[in-house]
Design a protein around this motif. Structure first.
Motif, short mmCIF file in Angstrom:
data_model
loop_
_atom_site.label_atom_id
_atom_site.label_comp_id
_atom_site.label_asym_id
_atom_site.label_seq_id
_atom_site.Cartn_x
_atom_site.Cartn_y
_atom_site.Cartn_z
N SER A 19 0.74 -1.24 -0.08
CA SER A 19 0.22 -0.01 -0.12
C SER A 19 0.77 1.23 0.12
O SER A 19 0.78 2.20 -0.83
N TRP A 20 1.71 1.43 0.72
CA TRP A 20 2.82 2.27 1.06
C TRP A 20 3.49 2.59 -0.46
O TRP A 20 3.68 3.76 -1.13
N PHE A 21 4.14 1.45 -0.90
CA PHE A 21 4.99 1.57 -2.14
C PHE A 21 4.03 1.93 -3.46
O PHE A 21 4.41 2.93 -4.22
N ILE A 22 2.80 1.44 -3.39
CA ILE A 22 2.06 2.05 -4.55
C ILE A 22 1.62 3.58 -4.19
O ILE A 22 1.54 4.42 -5.34
N ALA A 23 1.40 3.87 -3.21
CA ALA A 23 0.97 5.33 -2.86
C ALA A 23 2.21 6.19 -3.22
O ALA A 23 2.06 7.27 -4.04
N VAL A 28 4.90 9.72 -7.92
CA VAL A 28 5.68 10.11 -8.85
C VAL A 28 4.96 10.34 -10.44
O VAL A 28 5.22 11.36 -10.92
N VAL A 29 4.00 9.56 -10.61
CA VAL A 29 3.05 9.58 -11.89
C VAL A 29 2.24 10.89 -11.64
O VAL A 29 2.26 11.68 -12.75
N HIS A 30 1.78 11.14 -10.56
CA HIS A 30 0.98 12.48 -10.25
C HIS A 30 2.00 13.66 -10.57
O HIS A 30 1.24 14.64 -11.21
N THR A 31 2.99 13.72 -10.01
CA THR A 31 3.80 14.74 -10.21
C THR A 31 4.39 14.93 -11.86
O THR A 31 4.14 16.14 -12.20
N PHE A 32 4.51 13.93 -12.25
CA PHE A 32 4.82 14.15 -13.87
C PHE A 32 3.61 14.51 -14.63
O PHE A 32 3.61 15.41 -15.61
N PHE A 40 12.13 11.50 -9.13
CA PHE A 40 11.79 10.31 -8.27
C PHE A 40 12.20 10.65 -6.94
O PHE A 40 11.88 9.73 -5.90
N THR A 41 12.29 11.82 -6.61
CA THR A 41 12.42 12.20 -5.09
C THR A 41 10.95 11.94 -4.62
O THR A 41 10.88 12.01 -3.14
N ARG A 42 10.01 12.18 -5.18
CA ARG A 42 8.69 12.07 -4.96
C ARG A 42 8.39 10.78 -4.11
O ARG A 42 7.56 10.66 -3.43
N PHE A 43 9.14 9.91 -4.83
CA PHE A 43 9.10 8.43 -4.42
C PHE A 43 9.36 8.21 -2.74
O PHE A 43 8.72 7.42 -2.12
N VAL A 44 10.26 9.04 -2.19
CA VAL A 44 10.72 8.74 -0.90
C VAL A 44 10.01 10.11 -0.15
O VAL A 44 10.26 9.99 1.05
N GLY A 45 9.58 11.11 -0.84
CA GLY A 45 9.11 12.05 -0.27
C GLY A 45 7.85 12.19 0.51
O GLY A 45 6.94 11.18 0.22
N SER A 46 7.52 13.05 1.62
CA SER A 46 6.42 13.14 2.28
C SER A 46 5.43 14.20 1.47
O SER A 46 5.93 14.90 0.76
N GLY A 47 4.03 13.96 1.87
CA GLY A 47 3.18 15.04 1.29
C GLY A 47 2.71 14.58 -0.01
O GLY A 47 3.31 13.78 -0.76
#
Length: 149
Positions: A19-23, A28-32, A40-47
């Motif tokens: 669940s965490w991984f997919i979110a 990343v996709v939403h930011t793109f 790719f920093t969105r993959f480990v970032g919060s918010g």
């Protein structure tokens, strides 16, 4: 080594982490989609959308409810902690992000004045979530738990 094997076979834990991984991947996709750049920093970032905290805890909570029963103490404990975490993500952490925006503006204004130079770095502004982001993350976790358990 039996410990590692047993953790690897724990479906409830797999639901939570997936669940965490997919979110995080969705962020990343939403930011793109929004900015037309891959970050790719969105993959480990919060918010951001969806809340991986909400997805993680509601995936866990739903998996526990499906496995141990909706009337179990395990489910009650998970649900209570999930509600606290989601409230924190949309409340306290969001407020901290708003304060960071204001402080960053103040630091920027001070940099433009020649009187005194500040050495502070910009604060991270994307920390918390909107209620919609929390809700979307929670729904993602609930759906994944129902698909996997």
């Amino acid at each position: 080594m039996n410990f590692v094997k047993l953790i690897g076979e724990n479906k409830i834990l797999w639901v939570a982490f997936l669940s965490w991984f997919i979110a995080q991947a969705i962020k990343v996709v939403h930011t793109f989609i929004k900015s037309r750049r891959i970050d790719f920093t969105r993959f480990v970032g919060s918010g951001g959308m969806p809340s991986s905290h909400a997805s993680f805890v509601m995936g866990l909570t739903t998996a526990v409810g499906l496995t141990h029963g909706w009337d179990s103490a395990y489910f009650a404990i998970c649900l209570c902690f999930s509600l606290v975490i989601m409230y924190d993500a949309a409340g306290v952490r969001r407020a901290v992000g708003k304060q960071a925006i204001i402080l960053n503006k103040m630091i920027e204004d001070m940099h433009h004045k020649k009187e005194k130079r500040l050495t502070e770095k910009r604060l991270k502004e994307l920390i918390g979530h909107t209620p919609v982001e929390v809700f979307a993350g929670a729904i993602l976790g609930i759906l994944l738990a129902n698909l996997m358990i």
